[in-house]
Design a protein around this motif. Sequence first.
Motif, PDB file in Angstrom:
ATOM      1  N   THR A  13      -6.056   3.088   9.343  1.00  0.00           N
ATOM      2  CA  THR A  13      -5.265   2.482  10.407  1.00  0.00           C
ATOM      3  C   THR A  13      -4.092   1.724   9.810  1.00  0.00           C
ATOM      4  N   THR A  14      -2.960   1.766  10.504  1.00  0.00           N
ATOM      5  CA  THR A  14      -1.804   0.980  10.104  1.00  0.00           C
ATOM      6  C   THR A  14      -1.094   0.494  11.363  1.00  0.00           C
ATOM      7  N   ILE A  15      -0.038  -0.285  11.181  1.00  0.00           N
ATOM      8  CA  ILE A  15       0.736  -0.710  12.346  1.00  0.00           C
ATOM      9  C   ILE A  15       1.768   0.361  12.674  1.00  0.00           C
ATOM     10  N   ALA A  16       2.141   0.446  13.930  1.00  0.00           N
ATOM     11  CA  ALA A  16       3.068   1.488  14.369  1.00  0.00           C
ATOM     12  C   ALA A  16       4.454   1.258  13.775  1.00  0.00           C
ATOM     13  N   ASN A  17       5.171   2.351  13.563  1.00  0.00           N
ATOM     14  CA  ASN A  17       6.567   2.235  13.163  1.00  0.00           C
ATOM     15  C   ASN A  17       7.353   1.527  14.254  1.00  0.00           C
ATOM     16  N   GLY A  18       8.312   0.719  13.840  1.00  0.00           N
ATOM     17  CA  GLY A  18       9.110  -0.008  14.821  1.00  0.00           C
ATOM     18  C   GLY A  18       9.584  -1.320  14.243  1.00  0.00           C
ATOM     19  N   PRO A  19      10.076  -2.205  15.095  1.00  0.00           N
ATOM     20  CA  PRO A  19      10.563  -3.508  14.605  1.00  0.00           C
ATOM     21  C   PRO A  19       9.446  -4.307  13.939  1.00  0.00           C
ATOM     22  N   ASP A  20       9.833  -5.171  13.014  1.00  0.00           N
ATOM     23  CA  ASP A  20       8.863  -6.072  12.402  1.00  0.00           C
ATOM     24  C   ASP A  20       8.160  -6.897  13.479  1.00  0.00           C
ATOM     25  N   VAL A  21       6.894  -7.184  13.243  1.00  0.00           N
ATOM     26  CA  VAL A  21       6.117  -8.034  14.147  1.00  0.00           C
ATOM     27  C   VAL A  21       6.253  -9.479  13.671  1.00  0.00           C
ATOM     28  N   ARG A  22       6.570 -10.389  14.605  1.00  0.00           N
ATOM     29  CA  ARG A  22       6.778 -11.791  14.241  1.00  0.00           C
ATOM     30  C   ARG A  22       5.889 -12.705  15.085  1.00  0.00           C
ATOM     31  N   HIS A  23       5.423 -13.766  14.429  1.00  0.00           N
ATOM     32  CA  HIS A  23       4.602 -14.768  15.127  1.00  0.00           C
ATOM     33  C   HIS A  23       4.777 -16.100  14.415  1.00  0.00           C
ATOM     34  N   LEU A  36       5.261  -9.113   9.856  1.00  0.00           N
ATOM     35  CA  LEU A  36       4.553  -7.926   9.403  1.00  0.00           C
ATOM     36  C   LEU A  36       5.506  -6.736   9.422  1.00  0.00           C
ATOM     37  N   ARG A  37       5.367  -5.869   8.414  1.00  0.00           N
ATOM     38  CA  ARG A  37       6.200  -4.659   8.359  1.00  0.00           C
ATOM     39  C   ARG A  37       5.357  -3.470   7.914  1.00  0.00           C
ATOM     40  N   ARG A  38       5.525  -2.344   8.560  1.00  0.00           N
ATOM     41  CA  ARG A  38       4.909  -1.093   8.096  1.00  0.00           C
ATOM     42  C   ARG A  38       5.492  -0.776   6.732  1.00  0.00           C
ATOM     43  N   SER A  39       4.629  -0.598   5.734  1.00  0.00           N
ATOM     44  CA  SER A  39       5.083  -0.459   4.351  1.00  0.00           C
ATOM     45  C   SER A  39       4.309   0.649   3.643  1.00  0.00           C
ATOM     46  N   PRO A  40       4.869   1.858   3.596  1.00  0.00           N
ATOM     47  CA  PRO A  40       4.175   2.959   2.929  1.00  0.00           C
ATOM     48  C   PRO A  40       4.250   2.914   1.416  1.00  0.00           C
ATOM     49  N   GLU A  43       8.052  -0.663  -2.694  1.00  0.00           N
ATOM     50  CA  GLU A  43       9.460  -1.011  -2.512  1.00  0.00           C
ATOM     51  C   GLU A  43       9.716  -1.564  -1.117  1.00  0.00           C
ATOM     52  N   THR A  44       9.147  -0.910  -0.104  1.00  0.00           N
ATOM     53  CA  THR A  44       9.314  -1.390   1.265  1.00  0.00           C
ATOM     54  C   THR A  44       8.664  -2.757   1.452  1.00  0.00           C
ATOM     55  N   ALA A  45       7.480  -2.927   0.860  1.00  0.00           N
ATOM     56  CA  ALA A  45       6.784  -4.204   0.980  1.00  0.00           C
ATOM     57  C   ALA A  45       7.586  -5.337   0.340  1.00  0.00           C
ATOM     58  N   ARG A  46       8.111  -5.081  -0.836  1.00  0.00           N
ATOM     59  CA  ARG A  46       8.863  -6.132  -1.528  1.00  0.00           C
ATOM     60  C   ARG A  46      10.210  -6.403  -0.847  1.00  0.00           C
ATOM     61  N   SER A  47      10.744  -5.397  -0.160  1.00  0.00           N
ATOM     62  CA  SER A  47      12.009  -5.614   0.542  1.00  0.00           C
ATOM     63  C   SER A  47      11.842  -6.621   1.676  1.00  0.00           C
ATOM     64  N   LEU A  48      10.636  -6.689   2.260  1.00  0.00           N
ATOM     65  CA  LEU A  48      10.395  -7.670   3.320  1.00  0.00           C
ATOM     66  C   LEU A  48      10.535  -9.085   2.764  1.00  0.00           C
ATOM     67  N   VAL A  49       9.982  -9.321   1.581  1.00  0.00           N
ATOM     68  CA  VAL A  49      10.111 -10.642   0.961  1.00  0.00           C
ATOM     69  C   VAL A  49      11.582 -10.971   0.724  1.00  0.00           C
ATOM     70  N   SER A  50      12.335 -10.020   0.180  1.00  0.00           N
ATOM     71  CA  SER A  50      13.759 -10.250  -0.093  1.00  0.00           C
ATOM     72  C   SER A  50      14.529 -10.530   1.183  1.00  0.00           C
ATOM     73  N   ASP A  51      14.243  -9.755   2.231  1.00  0.00           N
ATOM     74  CA  ASP A  51      14.944  -9.949   3.504  1.00  0.00           C
ATOM     75  C   ASP A  51      14.704 -11.348   4.068  1.00  0.00           C
ATOM     76  N   LEU A  52      13.444 -11.805   3.982  1.00  0.00           N
ATOM     77  CA  LEU A  52      13.115 -13.103   4.574  1.00  0.00           C
ATOM     78  C   LEU A  52      13.580 -14.262   3.709  1.00  0.00           C
ATOM     79  N   VAL A 110       0.591  -2.013   5.127  1.00  0.00           N
ATOM     80  CA  VAL A 110       1.093  -3.183   5.845  1.00  0.00           C
ATOM     81  C   VAL A 110       1.455  -4.273   4.842  1.00  0.00           C
ATOM     82  N   SER A 111       2.613  -4.877   5.025  1.00  0.00           N
ATOM     83  CA  SER A 111       2.977  -6.062   4.240  1.00  0.00           C
ATOM     84  C   SER A 111       3.134  -7.245   5.193  1.00  0.00           C
TER      85      SER A 111
END
Length: 229
Positions: A13-23, A36-40, A43-52, A110-111
């Motif tokens: 199971t994973t989260i659906a593709n789409g906008p990041d989930v925020r809470h 939260l970001r879908r991260s296959p 690189e995608t997972a680490r990009s979330l840290v950089s973006d934030l 998931v990241s």
Amino acid sequence: MEKEDDSRAGTYTTIANGPDVRHELEIRRSRFITVLRRSPDEETARSLVSDLRREFHDARHHCSAFVIGPDRMIQRSSDDGEPSGTAGIPMLEALIKRETLPKTADLSDVSAVVVRYFGGILLGAGGLVRAYSESVSAALDLAPMVQRRRLRLCAVEVPHADAGRLENELRSAGYVMAETGYEAGHAVLRLALADDSVTISEAHARLASLTAGRLELRPQGTEWVDIAR
């Protein structure tokens, strides 16, 4: 297309593709913003840290955790300046222990990043563990989930004029369709089938029935496909 995977895991199971989930949670004046970001891949997972880090550049902590792969073998976490073991590991445990079905914890790709703005009141080690764990769990409550299933792909070449009708008929018959390709003289419809001989034989028979035996399926290996829950 992904290469065949010798992992015994045929679904996860994973989260659906789409906008990041925020809470966001506020605990004793500290703000905990979870994304939260879908991260296959890593690189995608680490990009979330950089973006934030760019978005919340004035925050004191950008703690992170991610789990990747059908076998969940890639797992990483970071406390980012919080006391050791109080942020990244609780976040990671919130991901890997998440039950997507009763008695089934199979969340992956998931990241999670929790951005903390310190409110001036110390929470203590136990308080931090709870805060970071609850932040990720609350964000997961909001996240749409999909099942990833490794399926056998078969393709059929169809004249452009017939492609739409045949695709609709196959979908109506319950078949999962992968991405359709378009070439100069024809379209290529791709079916994602359970990887067993009975299902594949039935698909051959259904296609023959729909096309009066004019078209045939040809194997194309396997692929991970999102299945709506």
